[in-house]
Design a protein around this motif. Structure first.
Motif, PDB file in Angstrom:
ATOM      1  N   ARG A 246       0.808  -1.221   0.000  1.00  0.00           N
ATOM      2  CA  ARG A 246       0.000   0.000   0.000  1.00  0.00           C
ATOM      3  C   ARG A 246       0.843   1.274   0.000  1.00  0.00           C
ATOM      4  O   ARG A 246       0.338   2.358  -0.301  1.00  0.00           O
ATOM      5  CB  ARG A 246      -0.972  -0.010   1.168  1.00  0.00           C
ATOM      6  CG  ARG A 246      -0.396   0.188   2.550  1.00  0.00           C
ATOM      7  CD  ARG A 246      -1.500   0.214   3.596  1.00  0.00           C
ATOM      8  NE  ARG A 246      -2.237  -1.034   3.604  1.00  0.00           N
ATOM      9  CZ  ARG A 246      -2.428  -1.789   4.685  1.00  0.00           C
ATOM     10  NH1 ARG A 246      -1.944  -1.411   5.855  1.00  0.00           N
ATOM     11  NH2 ARG A 246      -3.104  -2.915   4.612  1.00  0.00           N
ATOM     12  N   LYS A 247       2.150   1.146   0.314  1.00  0.00           N
ATOM     13  CA  LYS A 247       3.039   2.310   0.286  1.00  0.00           C
ATOM     14  C   LYS A 247       3.623   2.569  -1.099  1.00  0.00           C
ATOM     15  O   LYS A 247       4.200   3.638  -1.347  1.00  0.00           O
ATOM     16  CB  LYS A 247       4.197   2.096   1.271  1.00  0.00           C
ATOM     17  CG  LYS A 247       3.791   2.113   2.736  1.00  0.00           C
ATOM     18  CD  LYS A 247       3.418   3.507   3.192  1.00  0.00           C
ATOM     19  CE  LYS A 247       3.113   3.545   4.678  1.00  0.00           C
ATOM     20  NZ  LYS A 247       2.759   4.903   5.138  1.00  0.00           N
ATOM     21  N   LEU A 248       3.506   1.617  -2.003  1.00  0.00           N
ATOM     22  CA  LEU A 248       4.186   1.711  -3.289  1.00  0.00           C
ATOM     23  C   LEU A 248       3.797   2.938  -4.116  1.00  0.00           C
ATOM     24  O   LEU A 248       4.685   3.593  -4.691  1.00  0.00           O
ATOM     25  CB  LEU A 248       3.956   0.429  -4.099  1.00  0.00           C
ATOM     26  CG  LEU A 248       4.588  -0.838  -3.500  1.00  0.00           C
ATOM     27  CD1 LEU A 248       4.220  -2.054  -4.343  1.00  0.00           C
ATOM     28  CD2 LEU A 248       6.106  -0.700  -3.400  1.00  0.00           C
ATOM     29  N   PRO A 249       2.517   3.305  -4.223  1.00  0.00           N
ATOM     30  CA  PRO A 249       2.180   4.458  -5.069  1.00  0.00           C
ATOM     31  C   PRO A 249       2.887   5.744  -4.673  1.00  0.00           C
ATOM     32  O   PRO A 249       3.223   6.559  -5.548  1.00  0.00           O
ATOM     33  CB  PRO A 249       0.660   4.568  -4.896  1.00  0.00           C
ATOM     34  CG  PRO A 249       0.219   3.174  -4.591  1.00  0.00           C
ATOM     35  CD  PRO A 249       1.304   2.610  -3.738  1.00  0.00           C
ATOM     36  N   GLU A 250       3.131   5.964  -3.391  1.00  0.00           N
ATOM     37  CA  GLU A 250       3.802   7.205  -2.977  1.00  0.00           C
ATOM     38  C   GLU A 250       5.323   7.116  -3.073  1.00  0.00           C
ATOM     39  O   GLU A 250       6.010   8.120  -2.912  1.00  0.00           O
ATOM     40  CB  GLU A 250       3.400   7.581  -1.554  1.00  0.00           C
ATOM     41  CG  GLU A 250       3.781   6.582  -0.488  1.00  0.00           C
ATOM     42  CD  GLU A 250       3.171   6.916   0.873  1.00  0.00           C
ATOM     43  OE1 GLU A 250       3.894   7.501   1.693  1.00  0.00           O
ATOM     44  OE2 GLU A 250       1.983   6.600   1.081  1.00  0.00           O
ATOM     45  N   LEU A 251       5.847   5.923  -3.352  1.00  0.00           N
ATOM     46  CA  LEU A 251       7.294   5.749  -3.474  1.00  0.00           C
ATOM     47  C   LEU A 251       7.764   5.667  -4.923  1.00  0.00           C
ATOM     48  O   LEU A 251       8.904   6.023  -5.236  1.00  0.00           O
ATOM     49  CB  LEU A 251       7.731   4.469  -2.756  1.00  0.00           C
ATOM     50  CG  LEU A 251       7.522   4.404  -1.246  1.00  0.00           C
ATOM     51  CD1 LEU A 251       7.830   3.002  -0.723  1.00  0.00           C
ATOM     52  CD2 LEU A 251       8.385   5.429  -0.533  1.00  0.00           C
ATOM     53  N   LEU A 252       6.883   5.221  -5.815  1.00  0.00           N
ATOM     54  CA  LEU A 252       7.273   4.974  -7.197  1.00  0.00           C
ATOM     55  C   LEU A 252       7.217   6.231  -8.054  1.00  0.00           C
ATOM     56  O   LEU A 252       6.302   7.054  -7.932  1.00  0.00           O
ATOM     57  CB  LEU A 252       6.355   3.922  -7.821  1.00  0.00           C
ATOM     58  CG  LEU A 252       6.700   2.453  -7.632  1.00  0.00           C
ATOM     59  CD1 LEU A 252       5.569   1.591  -8.152  1.00  0.00           C
ATOM     60  CD2 LEU A 252       8.013   2.084  -8.325  1.00  0.00           C
ATOM     61  N   ALA A 253       8.197   6.353  -8.951  1.00  0.00           N
ATOM     62  CA  ALA A 253       8.155   7.381  -9.982  1.00  0.00           C
ATOM     63  C   ALA A 253       7.155   6.971 -11.057  1.00  0.00           C
ATOM     64  O   ALA A 253       6.748   5.804 -11.143  1.00  0.00           O
ATOM     65  CB  ALA A 253       9.540   7.553 -10.590  1.00  0.00           C
ATOM     66  N   GLU A 254       6.759   7.909 -11.884  1.00  0.00           N
ATOM     67  CA  GLU A 254       5.840   7.603 -12.986  1.00  0.00           C
ATOM     68  C   GLU A 254       6.486   6.562 -13.905  1.00  0.00           C
ATOM     69  O   GLU A 254       7.648   6.684 -14.294  1.00  0.00           O
ATOM     70  CB  GLU A 254       5.525   8.866 -13.781  1.00  0.00           C
ATOM     71  CG  GLU A 254       4.491   8.648 -14.867  1.00  0.00           C
ATOM     72  CD  GLU A 254       4.100   9.935 -15.581  1.00  0.00           C
ATOM     73  OE1 GLU A 254       3.373   9.830 -16.590  1.00  0.00           O
ATOM     74  OE2 GLU A 254       4.528  11.019 -15.131  1.00  0.00           O
ATOM     75  N   GLY A 255       5.747   5.504 -14.208  1.00  0.00           N
ATOM     76  CA  GLY A 255       6.269   4.427 -15.041  1.00  0.00           C
ATOM     77  C   GLY A 255       7.175   3.467 -14.297  1.00  0.00           C
ATOM     78  O   GLY A 255       7.796   2.597 -14.910  1.00  0.00           O
ATOM     79  N   GLY A 256       7.238   3.619 -12.963  1.00  0.00           N
ATOM     80  CA  GLY A 256       8.113   2.765 -12.159  1.00  0.00           C
ATOM     81  C   GLY A 256       7.658   1.317 -12.123  1.00  0.00           C
ATOM     82  O   GLY A 256       6.493   1.006 -12.401  1.00  0.00           O
ATOM     83  N   GLU A 257       8.576   0.440 -11.763  1.00  0.00           N
ATOM     84  CA  GLU A 257       8.295  -0.987 -11.718  1.00  0.00           C
ATOM     85  C   GLU A 257       8.599  -1.551 -10.336  1.00  0.00           C
ATOM     86  O   GLU A 257       9.404  -0.999  -9.579  1.00  0.00           O
ATOM     87  CB  GLU A 257       9.121  -1.736 -12.768  1.00  0.00           C
ATOM     88  CG  GLU A 257       8.775  -1.356 -14.199  1.00  0.00           C
ATOM     89  CD  GLU A 257       9.439  -2.276 -15.215  1.00  0.00           C
ATOM     90  OE1 GLU A 257       9.068  -3.458 -15.268  1.00  0.00           O
ATOM     91  OE2 GLU A 257      10.328  -1.807 -15.946  1.00  0.00           O
ATOM     92  N   VAL A 258       7.962  -2.685 -10.043  1.00  0.00           N
ATOM     93  CA  VAL A 258       8.159  -3.379  -8.778  1.00  0.00           C
ATOM     94  C   VAL A 258       8.485  -4.842  -9.059  1.00  0.00           C
ATOM     95  O   VAL A 258       7.820  -5.480  -9.883  1.00  0.00           O
ATOM     96  CB  VAL A 258       6.908  -3.290  -7.884  1.00  0.00           C
ATOM     97  CG1 VAL A 258       7.063  -4.159  -6.638  1.00  0.00           C
ATOM     98  CG2 VAL A 258       6.630  -1.838  -7.495  1.00  0.00           C
TER      99      VAL A 258
END
Length: 310
Positions: A246-258
Protein backbone atom coordinates in the motif's frame (compact mmCIF):
# COMPACT_ATOMS: atom_id res chain seq x y z
CA UNK A 1 14.83 -40.28 3.08
CA UNK A 2 15.79 -43.53 1.39
CA UNK A 3 19.34 -44.88 1.35
CA UNK A 4 18.60 -46.96 -1.75
CA UNK A 5 17.96 -43.73 -3.69
CA UNK A 6 21.43 -42.30 -3.09
CA UNK A 7 22.86 -43.77 -6.37
CA UNK A 8 20.43 -41.41 -8.16
CA UNK A 9 21.81 -38.49 -6.14
CA UNK A 10 25.39 -39.34 -7.11
CA UNK A 11 24.42 -39.86 -10.76
CA UNK A 12 22.85 -36.38 -10.87
CA UNK A 13 25.71 -34.88 -8.89
CA UNK A 14 28.31 -36.15 -11.37
CA UNK A 15 26.29 -34.93 -14.36
CA UNK A 16 25.66 -31.46 -12.95
CA UNK A 17 29.18 -30.98 -11.62
CA UNK A 18 30.64 -31.89 -14.98
CA UNK A 19 28.38 -29.31 -16.69
CA UNK A 20 28.71 -26.57 -14.07
CA UNK A 21 30.33 -23.28 -15.15
CA UNK A 22 33.11 -21.77 -13.06
CA UNK A 23 30.52 -20.05 -10.89
CA UNK A 24 28.52 -20.83 -7.76
CA UNK A 25 25.66 -23.24 -8.58
CA UNK A 26 23.02 -25.54 -7.08
CA UNK A 27 23.89 -29.03 -8.33
CA UNK A 28 21.11 -31.08 -6.73
CA UNK A 29 17.74 -29.79 -5.58
CA UNK A 30 15.88 -32.58 -3.84
CA UNK A 31 13.55 -30.04 -2.26
CA UNK A 32 11.93 -29.57 -5.67
CA UNK A 33 10.52 -33.07 -5.06
CA UNK A 34 11.62 -34.38 -8.43
CA UNK A 35 13.67 -37.19 -6.87
CA UNK A 36 11.68 -39.60 -4.73
CA UNK A 37 13.29 -40.45 -1.42
CA UNK A 38 15.74 -37.52 -1.63
CA UNK A 39 13.40 -34.61 -0.89
CA UNK A 40 15.43 -33.29 2.06
CA UNK A 41 18.81 -33.22 0.31
CA UNK A 42 20.54 -30.42 -1.63
CA UNK A 43 24.04 -29.89 -2.95
CA UNK A 44 25.76 -26.62 -3.88
CA UNK A 45 29.02 -26.02 -5.73
CA UNK A 46 30.91 -23.14 -4.17
CA UNK A 47 33.65 -23.03 -6.81
CA UNK A 48 35.80 -25.80 -5.38
CA UNK A 49 33.78 -26.57 -2.29
CA UNK A 50 30.87 -29.00 -2.27
CA UNK A 51 28.22 -28.17 0.34
CA UNK A 52 25.72 -30.99 0.92
CA UNK A 53 22.76 -29.98 3.09
CA UNK A 54 20.40 -32.37 4.88
CA UNK A 55 17.12 -30.79 6.01
CA UNK A 56 15.65 -33.67 8.03
CA UNK A 57 17.16 -36.17 10.45
CA UNK A 58 18.18 -39.42 8.71
CA UNK A 59 19.30 -42.83 9.91
CA UNK A 60 22.89 -43.98 10.27
CA UNK A 61 22.76 -46.09 7.11
CA UNK A 62 21.85 -43.06 5.00
CA UNK A 63 24.63 -40.94 6.51
CA UNK A 64 27.22 -43.69 6.09
CA UNK A 65 26.30 -44.30 2.45
CA UNK A 66 26.22 -40.58 1.70
CA UNK A 67 29.67 -40.02 3.21
CA UNK A 68 31.15 -43.03 1.42
CA UNK A 69 29.90 -41.75 -1.93
CA UNK A 70 31.19 -38.23 -1.30
CA UNK A 71 34.62 -39.50 -0.32
CA UNK A 72 34.69 -41.60 -3.50
CA UNK A 73 33.92 -38.44 -5.48
CA UNK A 74 36.93 -36.74 -3.89
CA UNK A 75 39.25 -39.33 -5.48
CA UNK A 76 37.70 -39.10 -8.97
CA UNK A 77 39.11 -37.53 -12.14
CA UNK A 78 36.05 -35.25 -12.24
CA UNK A 79 36.92 -33.86 -8.80
CA UNK A 80 40.51 -33.27 -9.88
CA UNK A 81 39.44 -31.63 -13.16
CA UNK A 82 37.09 -29.29 -11.27
CA UNK A 83 39.88 -28.50 -8.80
CA UNK A 84 37.75 -29.50 -5.83
CA UNK A 85 39.15 -28.52 -2.45
CA UNK A 86 36.64 -29.56 0.23
CA UNK A 87 33.41 -31.44 0.90
CA UNK A 88 31.10 -30.36 3.72
CA UNK A 89 27.88 -31.89 5.06
CA UNK A 90 25.59 -29.40 6.80
CA UNK A 91 22.91 -30.77 9.13
CA UNK A 92 20.26 -28.12 8.61
CA UNK A 93 17.70 -29.93 10.79
CA UNK A 94 19.89 -29.67 13.90
CA UNK A 95 20.19 -26.66 16.19
CA UNK A 96 22.79 -24.27 14.85
CA UNK A 97 22.92 -26.17 11.52
CA UNK A 98 26.34 -27.71 12.32
CA UNK A 99 28.73 -28.44 9.47
CA UNK A 100 30.94 -31.51 9.15
CA UNK A 101 34.02 -31.36 6.92
CA UNK A 102 34.50 -34.72 5.16
CA UNK A 103 37.36 -33.79 2.89
CA UNK A 104 39.90 -30.98 2.71
CA UNK A 105 39.66 -27.79 4.70
CA UNK A 106 36.63 -25.51 4.69
CA UNK A 107 37.19 -21.98 3.41
CA UNK A 108 34.40 -20.37 5.43
CA UNK A 109 34.62 -16.98 3.70
CA UNK A 110 35.10 -17.65 -0.02
CA UNK A 111 34.62 -15.05 -2.73
CA UNK A 112 32.52 -16.55 -5.52
CA UNK A 113 31.15 -15.40 -8.84
CA UNK A 114 27.64 -15.39 -10.25
CA UNK A 115 26.88 -13.93 -13.68
CA UNK A 116 30.29 -12.27 -13.62
CA UNK A 117 29.78 -10.55 -10.25
CA UNK A 118 31.64 -11.29 -7.03
CA UNK A 119 30.09 -12.06 -3.65
CA UNK A 120 31.60 -12.81 -0.24
CA UNK A 121 29.97 -15.85 1.37
CA UNK A 122 29.96 -17.02 4.98
CA UNK A 123 29.74 -20.83 5.19
CA UNK A 124 29.25 -23.13 8.12
CA UNK A 125 28.06 -20.80 10.86
CA UNK A 126 24.58 -19.93 9.62
CA UNK A 127 21.79 -21.68 7.79
CA UNK A 128 22.14 -19.26 4.87
CA UNK A 129 25.57 -18.44 3.48
CA UNK A 130 24.88 -14.96 2.10
CA UNK A 131 23.51 -15.46 -1.42
CA UNK A 132 20.22 -17.13 -2.32
CA UNK A 133 21.11 -19.09 -5.45
CA UNK A 134 17.51 -19.48 -6.63
CA UNK A 135 17.34 -15.68 -7.12
CA UNK A 136 19.97 -15.61 -9.88
CA UNK A 137 17.48 -14.83 -12.65
CA UNK A 138 16.00 -11.99 -10.59
CA UNK A 139 19.42 -10.43 -10.07
CA UNK A 140 20.20 -10.86 -13.78
CA UNK A 141 16.95 -9.11 -14.70
CA UNK A 142 17.69 -6.19 -12.39
CA UNK A 143 21.19 -5.83 -13.85
CA UNK A 144 19.74 -5.68 -17.35
CA UNK A 145 17.03 -3.13 -16.45
CA UNK A 146 18.72 -0.81 -13.94
CA UNK A 147 20.52 1.70 -16.17
CA UNK A 148 20.04 5.30 -14.93
CA UNK A 149 17.41 4.22 -12.40
CA UNK A 150 16.90 5.09 -8.74
CA UNK A 151 16.42 1.72 -7.05
CA UNK A 152 14.93 0.82 -3.65
CA UNK A 153 15.96 -2.58 -2.29
CA UNK A 154 13.75 -3.62 0.64
CA UNK A 155 14.88 -6.48 2.92
CA UNK A 156 18.26 -6.07 1.25
CA UNK A 157 20.12 -8.79 3.23
CA UNK A 158 23.67 -8.80 1.76
CA UNK A 159 22.62 -6.52 -1.12
CA UNK A 160 22.72 -8.95 -4.05
CA UNK A 161 20.09 -6.96 -5.94
CA UNK A 162 22.00 -3.77 -5.19
CA UNK A 163 25.24 -5.17 -6.59
CA UNK A 164 23.39 -6.24 -9.75
CA UNK A 165 21.70 -2.83 -10.09
CA UNK A 166 24.90 -0.78 -9.74
CA UNK A 167 26.67 -3.11 -12.15
CA UNK A 168 23.81 -2.50 -14.57
CA UNK A 169 24.26 1.26 -14.41
CA UNK A 170 21.79 2.39 -11.73
CA UNK A 171 22.24 5.99 -10.59
CA UNK A 172 21.51 5.10 -6.96
CA UNK A 173 20.43 2.14 -4.84
CA UNK A 174 18.90 2.51 -1.38
CA UNK A 175 19.23 -0.71 0.65
CA UNK A 176 17.02 -1.17 3.72
CA UNK A 177 17.38 -4.02 6.21
CA UNK A 178 17.14 -4.38 9.98
CA UNK A 179 20.41 -6.31 10.08
CA UNK A 180 23.33 -3.90 10.05
CA UNK A 181 25.75 -6.83 9.85
CA UNK A 182 24.11 -8.03 6.62
CA UNK A 183 24.31 -4.52 5.18
CA UNK A 184 28.01 -4.41 6.10
CA UNK A 185 28.49 -7.57 4.05
CA UNK A 186 26.58 -5.86 1.25
CA UNK A 187 28.99 -2.94 1.37
CA UNK A 188 31.88 -5.39 1.02
CA UNK A 189 30.16 -7.05 -1.94
CA UNK A 190 30.01 -3.69 -3.71
CA UNK A 191 33.70 -3.07 -2.97
CA UNK A 192 34.59 -6.51 -4.36
CA UNK A 193 33.09 -5.40 -7.67
CA UNK A 194 34.82 -2.02 -7.74
CA UNK A 195 31.60 -0.06 -7.36
CA UNK A 196 31.31 3.58 -6.34
CA UNK A 197 29.94 3.30 -2.79
CA UNK A 198 28.75 6.93 -2.98
CA UNK A 199 25.94 5.67 -5.22
CA UNK A 200 24.73 3.21 -2.58
CA UNK A 201 22.86 3.84 0.69
CA UNK A 202 22.77 1.29 3.51
CA UNK A 203 19.91 1.93 5.94
CA UNK A 204 19.75 -0.32 9.01
CA UNK A 205 16.09 0.43 9.67
CA UNK A 206 12.86 -1.29 10.56
CA UNK A 207 11.04 -0.67 7.30
CA UNK A 208 7.65 -0.12 8.93
CA UNK A 209 9.01 2.62 11.18
CA UNK A 210 11.04 4.36 8.51
CA UNK A 211 8.79 5.17 5.58
CA UNK A 212 9.52 8.89 5.94
CA UNK A 213 13.27 8.41 5.60
CA UNK A 214 12.82 5.97 2.73
CA UNK A 215 10.47 8.34 0.91
CA UNK A 216 12.95 11.23 1.11
CA UNK A 217 15.37 9.40 -1.18
CA UNK A 218 12.71 8.65 -3.81
CA UNK A 219 10.89 8.61 -5.99
CA UNK A 220 12.08 5.26 -7.22
CA UNK A 221 12.11 3.86 -10.75
CA UNK A 222 12.45 0.30 -9.48
CA UNK A 223 11.52 -1.21 -6.12
CA UNK A 224 12.59 -4.73 -5.13
CA UNK A 225 10.73 -6.44 -2.27
CA UNK A 226 12.30 -9.71 -1.13
CA UNK A 227 11.21 -10.37 2.46
CA UNK A 228 11.72 -13.43 4.64
CA UNK A 229 8.65 -15.62 5.05
CA UNK A 230 8.83 -14.97 8.79
CA UNK A 231 11.10 -12.94 11.02
CA UNK A 232 10.24 -13.15 14.69
CA UNK A 233 8.99 -9.84 16.06
CA UNK A 234 9.32 -7.94 12.79
CA UNK A 235 7.71 -9.60 9.77
CA UNK A 236 4.99 -12.16 9.11
CA UNK A 237 4.47 -12.54 5.37
CA UNK A 238 0.71 -13.02 5.14
CA UNK A 239 0.05 -10.22 7.62
CA UNK A 240 2.69 -7.63 6.76
CA UNK A 241 3.29 -7.85 3.01
CA UNK A 242 0.20 -5.80 2.23
CA UNK A 243 1.47 -3.03 4.51
CA UNK A 244 4.36 -2.64 2.07
CA UNK A 245 2.26 -2.86 -1.07
CA UNK A 246 0.00 0.00 0.00
CA UNK A 247 3.04 2.31 0.29
CA UNK A 248 4.19 1.71 -3.29
CA UNK A 249 2.18 4.46 -5.07
CA UNK A 250 3.80 7.20 -2.98
CA UNK A 251 7.29 5.75 -3.47
CA UNK A 252 7.27 4.97 -7.20
CA UNK A 253 8.15 7.38 -9.98
CA UNK A 254 5.84 7.60 -12.99
CA UNK A 255 6.27 4.43 -15.04
CA UNK A 256 8.11 2.77 -12.16
CA UNK A 257 8.30 -0.99 -11.72
CA UNK A 258 8.16 -3.38 -8.78
CA UNK A 259 9.79 -6.79 -8.37
CA UNK A 260 7.85 -8.53 -5.59
CA UNK A 261 9.16 -11.86 -4.31
CA UNK A 262 7.83 -14.57 -2.03
CA UNK A 263 9.54 -17.86 -1.18
CA UNK A 264 7.02 -19.61 1.05
CA UNK A 265 5.57 -22.86 -0.33
CA UNK A 266 2.32 -22.01 1.48
CA UNK A 267 1.85 -18.73 -0.41
CA UNK A 268 1.09 -18.63 -4.14
CA UNK A 269 1.65 -16.00 -6.81
CA UNK A 270 -2.03 -15.12 -6.58
CA UNK A 271 -1.46 -13.80 -3.05
CA UNK A 272 0.77 -11.07 -4.46
CA UNK A 273 -1.39 -10.41 -7.52
CA UNK A 274 -4.54 -10.04 -5.42
CA UNK A 275 -2.70 -8.04 -2.75
CA UNK A 276 -1.42 -5.58 -5.34
CA UNK A 277 -4.91 -5.13 -6.84
CA UNK A 278 -6.24 -4.37 -3.39
CA UNK A 279 -3.47 -2.14 -2.02
CA UNK A 280 -1.94 -0.54 -5.14
CA UNK A 281 -4.41 -0.93 -8.03
CA UNK A 282 -2.36 1.49 -10.16
CA UNK A 283 0.18 -1.28 -10.63
CA UNK A 284 -0.51 -4.05 -13.13
CA UNK A 285 0.90 -7.57 -13.06
CA UNK A 286 3.24 -8.03 -16.04
CA UNK A 287 4.96 -11.39 -15.66
CA UNK A 288 6.53 -13.95 -13.38
CA UNK A 289 10.29 -14.20 -13.86
CA UNK A 290 11.68 -17.68 -14.41
CA UNK A 291 13.64 -19.47 -11.72
CA UNK A 292 17.01 -21.03 -12.60
CA UNK A 293 16.41 -24.42 -14.25
CA UNK A 294 18.34 -26.25 -11.52
CA UNK A 295 15.63 -25.20 -9.04
CA UNK A 296 12.81 -26.96 -10.88
CA UNK A 297 9.89 -27.90 -8.62
CA UNK A 298 7.06 -30.33 -9.35
CA UNK A 299 4.75 -27.56 -8.11
CA UNK A 300 5.92 -24.17 -9.45
CA UNK A 301 3.78 -22.40 -6.86
CA UNK A 302 5.73 -24.06 -4.05
CA UNK A 303 9.02 -22.62 -5.29
CA UNK A 304 10.38 -19.07 -5.35
CA UNK A 305 7.97 -16.62 -6.95
CA UNK A 306 9.37 -13.41 -8.48
CA UNK A 307 6.64 -11.20 -9.92
CA UNK A 308 6.95 -8.03 -11.96
CA UNK A 309 4.45 -5.19 -11.72
CA UNK A 310 4.29 -1.85 -13.52
Amino acid sequence: MQTEQLPLFFEQLHLQLEAAPNEVRRLFHGRGRGFDGLEQLTCDWIQGQLIVSIFKSVDNAFIASLKQGLLSLSTSDLWANKQGTSIVVQHRYAEGAPSEVLFGELDSRPVVEESGLKYQLDIGRNQNFGLFLDMRCGRDWVKEQAKHKNVLNLFAYTCGFSVAAIEGGADQVVNVDMSRSSLSKGRENHKLNGHNINQVKFLGYDIFRSWGKIKKMGRYDLIVIDPPSFQKGSFALTKDYKRILRKLPELLAEGGEVIACVNSPQVTSQFLIDGMKEEAPQLNFIERLANPPEFEDIDPEASLKVLRFK
